[in-house]
Design a protein around this motif. Structure first.
Motif, PDB file in Angstrom:
ATOM      1  N   TRP A  64     -14.463 -37.047 -61.110  1.00 45.50           N
ATOM      2  CA  TRP A  64     -14.405 -38.166 -59.531  1.00 45.50           C
ATOM      3  C   TRP A  64     -13.125 -38.874 -59.512  1.00 45.50           C
ATOM      4  CZ3 TRP A  64     -14.876 -36.360 -55.055  1.00 45.50           C
ATOM      5  CH2 TRP A  64     -15.169 -34.894 -54.547  1.00 45.50           C
ATOM      6  N   ASN A  65     -13.748 -40.029 -60.269  1.00 42.39           N
ATOM      7  CA  ASN A  65     -13.657 -41.093 -60.750  1.00 42.39           C
ATOM      8  C   ASN A  65     -11.965 -40.992 -61.242  1.00 42.39           C
ATOM      9  OD1 ASN A  65     -15.924 -42.669 -60.532  1.00 42.39           O
ATOM     10  ND2 ASN A  65     -15.685 -42.827 -62.502  1.00 42.39           N
ATOM     11  N   LEU A  66     -11.391 -40.435 -61.336  1.00 43.86           N
ATOM     12  CA  LEU A  66     -10.131 -40.168 -61.512  1.00 43.86           C
ATOM     13  C   LEU A  66      -9.798 -39.403 -60.204  1.00 43.86           C
ATOM     14  CD1 LEU A  66      -7.512 -39.827 -63.353  1.00 43.86           C
ATOM     15  CD2 LEU A  66      -8.323 -37.208 -64.118  1.00 43.86           C
ATOM     16  N   VAL A  67      -9.988 -38.331 -59.806  1.00 48.57           N
ATOM     17  CA  VAL A  67      -8.747 -38.067 -58.643  1.00 48.57           C
ATOM     18  C   VAL A  67      -8.956 -39.223 -57.724  1.00 48.57           C
ATOM     19  CG1 VAL A  67      -9.222 -36.034 -57.106  1.00 48.57           C
ATOM     20  CG2 VAL A  67      -9.498 -35.393 -59.156  1.00 48.57           C
ATOM     21  N   LEU A  68     -10.101 -39.721 -57.127  1.00 52.60           N
ATOM     22  CA  LEU A  68     -10.134 -41.000 -56.623  1.00 52.60           C
ATOM     23  C   LEU A  68      -9.434 -41.995 -56.625  1.00 52.60           C
ATOM     24  CD1 LEU A  68     -13.694 -40.516 -54.757  1.00 52.60           C
ATOM     25  CD2 LEU A  68     -12.037 -39.906 -53.974  1.00 52.60           C
ATOM     26  N   LYS A  69      -9.586 -42.600 -57.978  1.00 51.20           N
ATOM     27  CA  LYS A  69      -8.351 -43.029 -58.621  1.00 51.20           C
ATOM     28  C   LYS A  69      -7.541 -43.026 -58.107  1.00 51.20           C
ATOM     29  CE  LYS A  69      -7.372 -46.810 -62.046  1.00 51.20           C
ATOM     30  NZ  LYS A  69      -7.369 -47.396 -62.742  1.00 51.20           N
ATOM     31  N   ALA A  70      -7.030 -42.330 -58.259  1.00 47.71           N
ATOM     32  CA  ALA A  70      -5.743 -41.867 -57.778  1.00 47.71           C
ATOM     33  C   ALA A  70      -5.288 -41.276 -56.355  1.00 47.71           C
ATOM     34  CB  ALA A  70      -4.799 -40.140 -58.508  1.00 47.71           C
ATOM     35  N   THR A  71      -6.045 -40.887 -55.590  1.00 51.72           N
ATOM     36  CA  THR A  71      -5.747 -41.024 -54.350  1.00 51.72           C
ATOM     37  C   THR A  71      -5.635 -42.805 -53.990  1.00 51.72           C
ATOM     38  OG1 THR A  71      -7.203 -39.069 -54.577  1.00 51.72           O
ATOM     39  CG2 THR A  71      -6.536 -39.959 -52.499  1.00 51.72           C
ATOM     40  N   ASP A  72      -6.431 -43.230 -54.211  1.00 56.68           N
ATOM     41  CA  ASP A  72      -6.541 -44.235 -53.952  1.00 56.68           C
ATOM     42  C   ASP A  72      -4.854 -45.251 -54.023  1.00 56.68           C
ATOM     43  OD1 ASP A  72      -7.698 -46.883 -52.639  1.00 56.68           O
ATOM     44  OD2 ASP A  72      -7.058 -47.525 -54.967  1.00 56.68           O
ATOM     45  N   PHE A  73      -4.501 -45.434 -55.023  1.00 54.32           N
ATOM     46  CA  PHE A  73      -3.375 -45.656 -55.568  1.00 54.32           C
ATOM     47  C   PHE A  73      -2.184 -45.001 -54.811  1.00 54.32           C
ATOM     48  CE2 PHE A  73       0.017 -45.545 -58.428  1.00 54.32           C
ATOM     49  CZ  PHE A  73       0.144 -46.687 -59.389  1.00 54.32           C
ATOM     50  N   ALA A  74      -2.063 -43.742 -54.698  1.00 53.38           N
ATOM     51  CA  ALA A  74      -1.158 -43.142 -53.983  1.00 53.38           C
ATOM     52  C   ALA A  74      -0.558 -43.918 -53.174  1.00 53.38           C
ATOM     53  CB  ALA A  74      -1.200 -41.844 -54.397  1.00 53.38           C
ATOM     54  N   ALA A  75      -2.316 -43.952 -52.243  1.00 58.56           N
ATOM     55  CA  ALA A  75      -2.571 -44.136 -50.536  1.00 58.56           C
ATOM     56  C   ALA A  75      -1.676 -45.511 -50.646  1.00 58.56           C
ATOM     57  CB  ALA A  75      -3.619 -44.366 -50.345  1.00 58.56           C
ATOM     58  N   ARG A  76      -2.409 -46.649 -51.235  1.00 54.58           N
ATOM     59  CA  ARG A  76      -1.617 -47.754 -51.615  1.00 54.58           C
ATOM     60  C   ARG A  76      -0.232 -47.944 -51.653  1.00 54.58           C
ATOM     61  NH1 ARG A  76      -3.309 -50.838 -56.059  1.00 54.58           N
ATOM     62  NH2 ARG A  76      -5.162 -49.375 -55.783  1.00 54.58           N
ATOM     63  N   ARG A  77       0.645 -47.496 -53.026  1.00 53.02           N
ATOM     64  CA  ARG A  77       2.129 -47.075 -52.941  1.00 53.02           C
ATOM     65  C   ARG A  77       2.618 -46.950 -51.876  1.00 53.02           C
ATOM     66  NH1 ARG A  77       2.365 -49.496 -58.390  1.00 53.02           N
ATOM     67  NH2 ARG A  77       0.168 -50.085 -58.150  1.00 53.02           N
ATOM     68  N   HIS A  78       2.302 -45.902 -51.051  1.00 56.54           N
ATOM     69  CA  HIS A  78       2.753 -45.016 -49.827  1.00 56.54           C
ATOM     70  C   HIS A  78       2.910 -45.542 -48.576  1.00 56.54           C
ATOM     71  CE1 HIS A  78       4.567 -41.535 -52.495  1.00 56.54           C
ATOM     72  NE2 HIS A  78       3.179 -41.034 -52.431  1.00 56.54           N
ATOM     73  N   ARG A  79       2.154 -46.878 -48.493  1.00 58.31           N
ATOM     74  CA  ARG A  79       1.330 -47.745 -47.548  1.00 58.31           C
ATOM     75  C   ARG A  79       2.359 -47.604 -46.380  1.00 58.31           C
ATOM     76  NH1 ARG A  79      -1.088 -53.231 -48.411  1.00 58.31           N
ATOM     77  NH2 ARG A  79      -2.182 -52.160 -46.423  1.00 58.31           N
ATOM     78  N   HIS A  80       3.371 -47.840 -46.729  1.00 60.49           N
ATOM     79  CA  HIS A  80       4.649 -48.601 -45.652  1.00 60.49           C
ATOM     80  C   HIS A  80       5.501 -46.470 -45.337  1.00 60.49           C
ATOM     81  CE1 HIS A  80       2.857 -52.313 -45.839  1.00 60.49           C
ATOM     82  NE2 HIS A  80       3.430 -52.797 -47.228  1.00 60.49           N
ATOM     83  N   GLN A  81       5.220 -45.800 -46.085  1.00 59.35           N
ATOM     84  CA  GLN A  81       5.964 -44.917 -45.745  1.00 59.35           C
ATOM     85  C   GLN A  81       5.521 -44.018 -44.866  1.00 59.35           C
ATOM     86  OE1 GLN A  81       6.357 -43.397 -49.964  1.00 59.35           O
ATOM     87  NE2 GLN A  81       8.583 -45.248 -49.961  1.00 59.35           N
ATOM     88  N   LYS A  82       6.344 -43.437 -44.534  1.00 62.84           N
ATOM     89  CA  LYS A  82       6.153 -41.777 -43.124  1.00 62.84           C
ATOM     90  C   LYS A  82       7.275 -41.402 -43.632  1.00 62.84           C
ATOM     91  CE  LYS A  82       4.321 -44.110 -39.532  1.00 62.84           C
ATOM     92  NZ  LYS A  82       4.872 -45.665 -39.879  1.00 62.84           N
ATOM     93  N   ARG A  83       6.778 -39.709 -43.228  1.00 63.54           N
ATOM     94  CA  ARG A  83       7.523 -38.620 -43.295  1.00 63.54           C
ATOM     95  C   ARG A  83       8.307 -38.260 -43.167  1.00 63.54           C
ATOM     96  NH1 ARG A  83       6.221 -34.752 -47.443  1.00 63.54           N
ATOM     97  NH2 ARG A  83       6.070 -32.649 -46.057  1.00 63.54           N
ATOM     98  N   LYS A  84       9.306 -37.175 -42.868  1.00 61.41           N
ATOM     99  CA  LYS A  84      11.034 -37.103 -42.637  1.00 61.41           C
ATOM    100  C   LYS A  84      10.660 -36.908 -41.044  1.00 61.41           C
ATOM    101  CE  LYS A  84      13.795 -36.602 -46.460  1.00 61.41           C
ATOM    102  NZ  LYS A  84      14.369 -35.501 -47.013  1.00 61.41           N
TER     103      LYS A  84
END
Ligand SMILES: Nc1nc2c(ncn2[C@@H]2O[C@H](COP(=O)(O)OP(=O)(O)O)[C@@H](OP(=O)(O)OP(=O)(O)O)[C@H]2O)c(=O)[nH]1
Length: 235
Positions: A64-84
């Motif tokens: 669970w930690n691995l999956v949630l850590k990855a989700t949190d990481f992705a959320a922060r890295r994509h935070r300023h981006q929008k879909r097309k």
């Protein structure tokens, strides 16, 4: 003197942020300032500079930690981006891919799910493969690598390489590729990206069908759902 409404608000704050110091004498203003300070931690200019606590070893993480850590990481890295469509937050996509994997394809492997969360961070943000290795270990790295197109190449070349290479990828990467395509095709049915005419949408469907054709036998539910959406569009 703290009135009832005020008191309720304090209890609510404490519940949400137990790490905040309990306000003395019901000082709501102080609590709100503390809260602001806390929220600012997640609002710095450039999240890339935020230190990540490195893992000692992959096994340190529970699934669970691995999956949630990855989700949190992705959320922060994509935070300023929008879909097309220029409206939807980008993170909806990787989370949607994870949702398809778990709820439709019945894939519960944490490495696959963590890689699904991270599948666009190297391709579309400043995140490096070295960071992925350091934070998530070798197994996640391998899948993220397979999901990362080389944006330095011309688009036509990138598209051709998916047709040529996806069939040779690991089972985990194929699962992410299929769920990724399913999400994108459904998204196209919902709303076209800005600037895409009917012809471009149809071309994306046709190209996706070719890519998907290289990964037959990977997951019945995903392939069935993909056939369904493609036949609906290209029939
Ligand atoms: N349908 C849809 N797609 C969007 C939207 N916003 C971003 N995308 C992304 O656009 C990519 C497809 O657009 P293209 O013009 O064909 O390709 P490109 O961005 O890679 O140059 C997909 O990325 P990819 O996963 O890297 O694509 P691929 O591997 O399928 O090319 C998809 O995730 C949106 O609002 N709707």
């Amino acid at each position: 003197m703290v009135d009832k409404k005020h008191e309720e608000k304090l209890v609510e704050f404490e519940g949400m942020y137990p790490e905040l110091e309990k306000p003395k004498g019901g000082d709501l203003e102080k609590t709100e300032k503390d809260l602001d300070k806390k929220l600012r931690i997640f609002d710095d200019e450039d999240d890339l500079k935020k230190p990540e606590k490195p893992l000692q070893q992959t096994t340190e993480l529970t699934d669970w930690n691995l999956v949630l850590k990855a989700t949190d990481f992705a959320a922060r890295r994509h935070r300023h981006q929008k879909r097309k469509d220029n409206a939807t937050p980008y993170i909806n996509h990787p989370i949607g891919v994870m949702y398809i994997l778990t709820n439709e394809a019945k894939v519960y492997d944490p490495v696959t799910l963590a890689a699904a969360a991270l599948h666009d961070v190297v391709e579309d943000t400043k995140t490096t493969l070295e960071e992925i290795q350091k934070e998530f270990g070798d197994e996640v790295l391998e899948v993220v690598k397979e999901c990362t197109d080389d944006k330095a190449l011309a688009k036509a070349e990138r598209k051709k390489l998916q047709i040529e290479n996806y069939g040779k990828h690991s089972h985990r990467a194929k699962l992410v590729h299929l769920a990724d395509k399913l999400y994108n095709l459904r998204d196209l049915e919902r709303k076209s990206p800005i600037g895409w005419d009917k012809k471009r949408v149809t071309e994306y469907f046709k190209w996706s069908r070719e890519v998907i054709g290289q990964m037959k036998g990977t997951n019945e539910s995903l392939e069935y759902a993909l056939d369904d959406v493609i036949n609906r569009h290209l029939a």
